[in-house]
Design a protein around this motif. Structure first.
Motif, short mmCIF file in Angstrom:
data_model
loop_
_atom_site.label_atom_id
_atom_site.label_comp_id
_atom_site.label_asym_id
_atom_site.label_seq_id
_atom_site.Cartn_x
_atom_site.Cartn_y
_atom_site.Cartn_z
N THR A 46 -18.63 -7.78 0.68
CA THR A 46 -17.67 -8.88 0.72
C THR A 46 -18.31 -10.10 1.33
N SER A 47 -17.62 -11.20 1.28
CA SER A 47 -18.08 -12.43 1.91
C SER A 47 -16.88 -13.20 2.39
N THR A 48 -17.13 -14.24 3.16
CA THR A 48 -16.03 -15.05 3.66
C THR A 48 -15.26 -15.67 2.52
N ASN A 49 -15.96 -16.15 1.50
CA ASN A 49 -15.29 -16.76 0.36
C ASN A 49 -14.44 -15.76 -0.38
N GLU A 50 -14.96 -14.52 -0.52
CA GLU A 50 -14.18 -13.50 -1.21
C GLU A 50 -12.92 -13.16 -0.44
N ASN A 51 -13.05 -13.06 0.90
CA ASN A 51 -11.88 -12.74 1.72
C ASN A 51 -10.82 -13.81 1.62
N SER A 52 -11.25 -15.07 1.50
CA SER A 52 -10.29 -16.16 1.44
C SER A 52 -9.44 -16.08 0.18
N LYS A 53 -9.92 -15.37 -0.85
CA LYS A 53 -9.18 -15.23 -2.09
C LYS A 53 -8.27 -14.00 -2.09
N LYS A 54 -8.43 -13.15 -1.10
CA LYS A 54 -7.65 -11.92 -1.06
C LYS A 54 -6.26 -12.18 -0.47
N PRO A 55 -5.29 -11.37 -0.88
CA PRO A 55 -3.94 -11.51 -0.29
C PRO A 55 -3.94 -10.99 1.14
N LYS A 56 -2.90 -11.29 1.87
CA LYS A 56 -2.76 -10.80 3.23
C LYS A 56 -2.17 -9.39 3.19
N ALA A 57 -2.72 -8.49 3.99
CA ALA A 57 -2.22 -7.12 4.04
C ALA A 57 -0.77 -7.10 4.50
N ARG A 58 -0.03 -6.14 4.02
CA ARG A 58 1.38 -6.03 4.36
C ARG A 58 1.74 -4.57 4.60
N GLY A 59 2.87 -4.38 5.26
CA GLY A 59 3.31 -3.02 5.52
C GLY A 59 4.19 -2.97 6.75
N ALA A 60 5.11 -2.04 6.78
CA ALA A 60 6.01 -1.89 7.92
C ALA A 60 5.25 -1.39 9.13
N SER A 61 5.83 -1.62 10.29
CA SER A 61 5.21 -1.15 11.53
C SER A 61 5.04 0.36 11.51
N GLY A 62 3.81 0.82 11.78
CA GLY A 62 3.54 2.25 11.85
C GLY A 62 3.40 2.94 10.51
N GLU A 63 3.39 2.19 9.43
CA GLU A 63 3.31 2.79 8.10
C GLU A 63 1.86 2.97 7.66
N ILE A 64 1.56 4.13 7.09
CA ILE A 64 0.23 4.42 6.55
C ILE A 64 0.38 4.92 5.12
N LEU A 65 -0.39 4.32 4.22
CA LEU A 65 -0.42 4.76 2.83
C LEU A 65 -1.50 5.84 2.71
N LEU A 66 -1.09 7.06 2.37
CA LEU A 66 -2.01 8.18 2.25
C LEU A 66 -2.27 8.45 0.77
N VAL A 67 -3.50 8.20 0.35
CA VAL A 67 -3.87 8.35 -1.06
C VAL A 67 -4.64 9.66 -1.21
N ILE A 68 -4.03 10.62 -1.89
CA ILE A 68 -4.60 11.96 -2.01
C ILE A 68 -4.05 12.62 -3.26
N ASP A 69 -4.87 13.43 -3.93
CA ASP A 69 -4.40 14.16 -5.10
C ASP A 69 -3.18 14.99 -4.73
N SER A 70 -2.18 14.99 -5.57
CA SER A 70 -0.90 15.64 -5.26
C SER A 70 -1.07 17.12 -4.95
N LEU A 71 -1.89 17.82 -5.73
CA LEU A 71 -2.09 19.24 -5.50
C LEU A 71 -2.87 19.50 -4.21
N LYS A 72 -3.82 18.63 -3.89
CA LYS A 72 -4.56 18.80 -2.64
C LYS A 72 -3.63 18.61 -1.44
N PHE A 73 -2.71 17.68 -1.56
CA PHE A 73 -1.78 17.44 -0.46
C PHE A 73 -0.88 18.64 -0.22
N GLN A 74 -0.60 19.39 -1.26
CA GLN A 74 0.26 20.56 -1.13
C GLN A 74 -0.46 21.76 -0.51
N GLY A 75 -1.77 21.65 -0.30
CA GLY A 75 -2.56 22.74 0.23
C GLY A 75 -2.89 22.56 1.71
#
Length: 363
Positions: free
Chosen positions: A24-53
């Motif tokens: 990344t670079s400073t210029n690239e970051n300036s084009k990115k959106p601002k991160a968002r999310g509720a307080s204490g929220e974490i997005l967990l990205v994992i295969d559905s079957l793996k999460f069930q194990g």
């Protein structure tokens, strides 16, 4: 461009396993959106079957562990699980993201995550089974933290997750506390800051929305006076005494000190002396070691109630020994918020008290 590639390769060598997508670079970051999310929220990205194990079970035990010292069950973080194949541009703007995979997993979701790793990262993980995590800042959005948790096998990943449970929890606890501090400490109460310096010799960073309630010998009490259904009734107090023995910071003695401080100073009903605040012993307070502005501190979490049983709630406190001055400080925030969750208000208390600034040379 050559310099950028050189920097990228250097980072791979230094951190052992940086992803190809990290450049990344400073210029690239300036084009990115601002991160968002509720307080204490974490997005967990994992295969559905793996999460069930077994991997999913361990992750839930880490990220959704119950907060200690509360009456009702409340988890450390709020987990929003997403299958990798369902990730969208909007989801990628989340404030906290955790990707999870193992390189031996051939399920579509896991293979999609594994494909984001560079050959060097895959090779390093194969050679060193203790490598299990990569951190990327601002990968898809500004202000974002993206964590990759990985292993050659599920057994290897589970072993590393269990060994590093507190490290992972602390990473997101600090991050959420700092985010809240940035929001609520923009404007401080100057009068309370002055009183803190006069009484204790250090700087209290308390939001402007809090107001002075009471002070006495080595004691200061402030309160957020406008509780609503969306906001807890929060009180903060600071107390100073002489440090004479290591026994003062034993857990039982900290509880006794707390009760002694409150018995003559804080009442649920000022007109009723029997309504003084005490520590609830039916739910045992929890303790852990911390650091505040370079000083060793003992955190205590628990429940309080008035002696006449008219009110109650949660609290978090820090007991700090200043050997340079021979003083012991007790700082606490307690809240009254019946029938509502307490973790966001407790995080606010943490953010305020941990922003205390001690004089340089006395840490």
């Amino acid at each position: 461009m050559i310099k950028r590639k050189s920097l990228y390769l250097a980072l791979i060598a230094l951190f052992v396993g940086i992803l190809v997508s990290c450049e990344t670079s400073t210029n690239e970051n300036s084009k990115k959106p601002k991160a968002r999310g509720a307080s204490g929220e974490i997005l967990l990205v994992i295969d559905s079957l793996k999460f069930q194990g077994p991997v999913g079970d361990v992750l839930e035990g880490i990220l959704e562990e119950d907060i200690k010292g509360l009456v009702r069950e409340e988890t450390l973080f709020d987990i929003r699980r997403v299958d990798p194949r369902s990730m969208t541009r909007i989801l990628k703007m989340a404030y906290n993201i955790i990707y999870v995979t193992t390189f031996d997993d051939k399920k579509p979701g896991s293979r999609m995550i594994s494909s984001q790793f560079s050959p060097q990262a895959r090779e390093t993980a194969t050679e060193d089974p203790t490598r299990f995590m990569i951190r990327n800042e601002d990968e898809f959005a500004v202000g974002q933290e993206v964590i990759y948790l990985f292993g050659n096998t599920e057994e290897e990943l589970i072993t590393n997750l269990r060994k590093n449970k507190e490290r992972i929890q602390n990473l997101f606890e600090v991050r959420e506390r700092d985010r809240l501090a940035d929001a609520i400490l923009v404007r401080n109460n100057g009068a309370l800051k002055t009183k803190g310096e006069e009484l204790f010799g250090f700087v209290l960073n308390i939001p402007a929305s809090y107001q002075f309630v009471k002070q006495g010998d080595n004691f200061l009490w402030a309160r957020q006076p406008t509780p609503t259904t969306q906001r807890a009734d929060i009180s903060l107090f600071i107390y100073e005494t002489d440090y004479t023995s290591e026994e003062q910071v034993f857990p039982e003695n900290i509880i006794s000190m707390r009760d002694d401080i409150l018995k003559t100073r804080v009442f649920g009903d000022p007109d009723n002396p029997s309504s003084y605040i005490i520590t609830e012993r039916q739910i045992a307070p929890s303790f852990r070691n911390m650091e505040i502005d370079g000083k060793y501190a003992i955190e205590m979490r628990g429940q309080w109630r008035t002696n006449n049983l008219s009110m109650g709630g949660s609290f978090v406190s820090y007991t700090i020994v200043d050997q340079a001055t021979g003083k012991l400080y007790y700082m606490e925030g307690f809240l009254y918020y019946p029938n509502e969750t307490h973790k966001k208000a407790l995080r606010e208390i943490e953010a305020i008290l941990m922003a205390t600034e001690f004089p340089q040379g006395q840490k």
